[in-house]
Write a protein that holds these residues in place. Structure first.
Motif, PDB file in Angstrom:
ATOM      1  N   ILE A   1      -3.558   2.280   6.479  1.00  0.00           N
ATOM      2  CA  ILE A   1      -2.211   2.044   6.112  1.00  0.00           C
ATOM      3  C   ILE A   1      -3.681   3.908   5.289  1.00  0.00           C
ATOM      4  O   ILE A   1      -2.104   4.509   5.164  1.00  0.00           O
ATOM      5  CB  ILE A   1      -2.916   1.582   4.892  1.00  0.00           C
TER       6      ILE A   1
ATOM      7  N   ALA B   1       1.084  -0.961  -0.106  1.00  0.00           N
ATOM      8  CA  ALA B   1       0.175  -0.029   0.005  1.00  0.00           C
ATOM      9  C   ALA B   1       0.839   1.035  -0.120  1.00  0.00           C
ATOM     10  O   ALA B   1       0.581   2.473  -0.615  1.00  0.00           O
ATOM     11  CB  ALA B   1      -0.892  -0.191   1.421  1.00  0.00           C
ATOM     12  N   SER B   2       1.935   1.069   0.644  1.00  0.00           N
ATOM     13  CA  SER B   2       2.774   2.089   0.740  1.00  0.00           C
ATOM     14  C   SER B   2       3.051   2.665  -0.292  1.00  0.00           C
ATOM     15  O   SER B   2       3.601   4.019  -0.739  1.00  0.00           O
ATOM     16  CB  SER B   2       4.124   2.282   1.256  1.00  0.00           C
TER      17      SER B   2
ATOM     18  N   GLY C   1       0.647   4.355  -2.166  1.00  0.00           N
ATOM     19  CA  GLY C   1       1.094   5.895  -2.096  1.00  0.00           C
ATOM     20  C   GLY C   1       2.309   7.066  -2.532  1.00  0.00           C
ATOM     21  O   GLY C   1       2.361   7.821  -3.104  1.00  0.00           O
TER      22      GLY C   1
ATOM     23  N   THR D   1      10.546   3.740   0.798  1.00  0.00           N
ATOM     24  CA  THR D   1       9.719   3.762   1.054  1.00  0.00           C
ATOM     25  C   THR D   1       9.131   2.289   1.917  1.00  0.00           C
ATOM     26  O   THR D   1       8.471   1.864   2.916  1.00  0.00           O
ATOM     27  CB  THR D   1       8.559   3.577   0.117  1.00  0.00           C
TER      28      THR D   1
ATOM     29  N   LEU E   1       0.323   7.013   3.057  1.00  0.00           N
ATOM     30  CA  LEU E   1      -0.013   7.375   1.592  1.00  0.00           C
ATOM     31  C   LEU E   1       0.138   8.988   1.466  1.00  0.00           C
ATOM     32  O   LEU E   1       0.932   8.516  -0.452  1.00  0.00           O
ATOM     33  CB  LEU E   1      -1.700   7.171   1.224  1.00  0.00           C
TER      34      LEU E   1
END
Length: 276
Positions: A145, A83-84, A87, A203, A149
């Motif tokens: 999460i 998920a990063s 982002g 990240t 982001l």
């Protein structure tokens, strides 16, 4: 001239020796941790201590995934890392917008983004928690999460790099009929590979090491990350140093591997990001 060359050679030799010695000293804790992860509990506490395992075993790692919840913690950590990276794409779009689009209040909005970099993350945790609690996202993976982001530092680096991309290149693509999304994905991203590489590494490290926010937002053990699981391991198995070393090694080894392969991109990315 000969004496100067000899002097330079001696200086380089001394510097090399100092760097090697320093590297070895820094590496000793990591080497000890990795080797101890393959030792039985009795051997870790043996005196005099052994450097290499006399009876190597993977029982410590098996224990982590069979009797503890490290499999669940690993899954949650991977979800957060993936998920990063989504982002990261959003941050790149924001940096591209600040660099190449002219709109009312652009500079003021960018300075506002920079101002958030000066605020410690601990200060905003309570307001963010209250906001997420109002919309019912506490104790959820989305709540873990969502706040990560958008990262001001990432937007700043992308913006600084995007300013170095020639405007004529973008205008030529527009004259050829290319849309804005096509330009970004097919033209800007390939040009910005160095900054994407360094930001991807940072990240990954931030997502892999996520600890404080998951611990605050999640009350269910099934949402904990590896870092939180490791802290719980230190509390529940305080006397089992071999098991703790296995958990720490499982946390650190992926970061060491990725950093070893891509460390050159960190320097290159910061250099080319236009910190000027």
């Amino acid at each position: 001239m000969a004496s100067r060359d000899n002097k330079n050679r001696v200086e380089k030799t001394i510097v090399t020796i100092l760097l090697v010695v320093g590297g070895i000293l820094v590496s000793i804790p990591f080497i000890w941790m990795i080797l101890s992860a393959f030792k039985p509990e009795s051997e870790v506490l043996a005196f005099p201590p052994t450097i290499f395992p006399e009876n190597p075993t993977i029982e410590n790692f098996v224990h982590l995934f069979t009797k503890l919840d490290f499999g669940i913690y690993f899954r949650n950590t991977v979800i957060i890392v993936l998920a990063s990276f989504v982002g990261l794409l959003f941050n790149a779009m924001a940096g591209y917008g600040f660099a190449k689009y002219s709109f009312k209040g652009r500079d003021k909005l960018f300075f506002l983004v920079l101002a958030t970099m000066m605020i410690p993350g601990q200060v905003t945790m309570i307001p963010v928690y209250l906001l997420l609690n109002e919309v019912g996202l506490t104790n959820t993976m989305v709540g873990i999460i969502l706040p990560g982001l958008a990262v001001a530092f990432s937007i700043f680096l992308f913006r600084q790099f995007m300013t170095t991309v020639p405007d004529d290149l973008i205008e030529a693509a527009r004259l050829d009929g290319a849309g804005e999304f096509y330009i970004f994905f097919r033209l800007i991203i390939p040009v910005a590979k160095p900054i994407f590489a360094v930001q991807g590494i940072l990240t990954f490290i931030a997502g892999w090491n996520s600890f404080i926010w998951p611990l605050i937002i999640a009350s269910d053990d099934s949402l904990y990350t590896l870092s939180v699981g490791l802290s719980l391991l230190q509390g529940q198995y305080a006397s089992n140093f071999a098991l703790q070393m296995a958990g720490a090694a499982f946390m650190v080894i992926p970061i060491i591997i990725i950093f070893s392969f891509f460390q050159k991109y960190i320097v290159e990315g910061f250099t080319m990001s236009g910190i000027k």
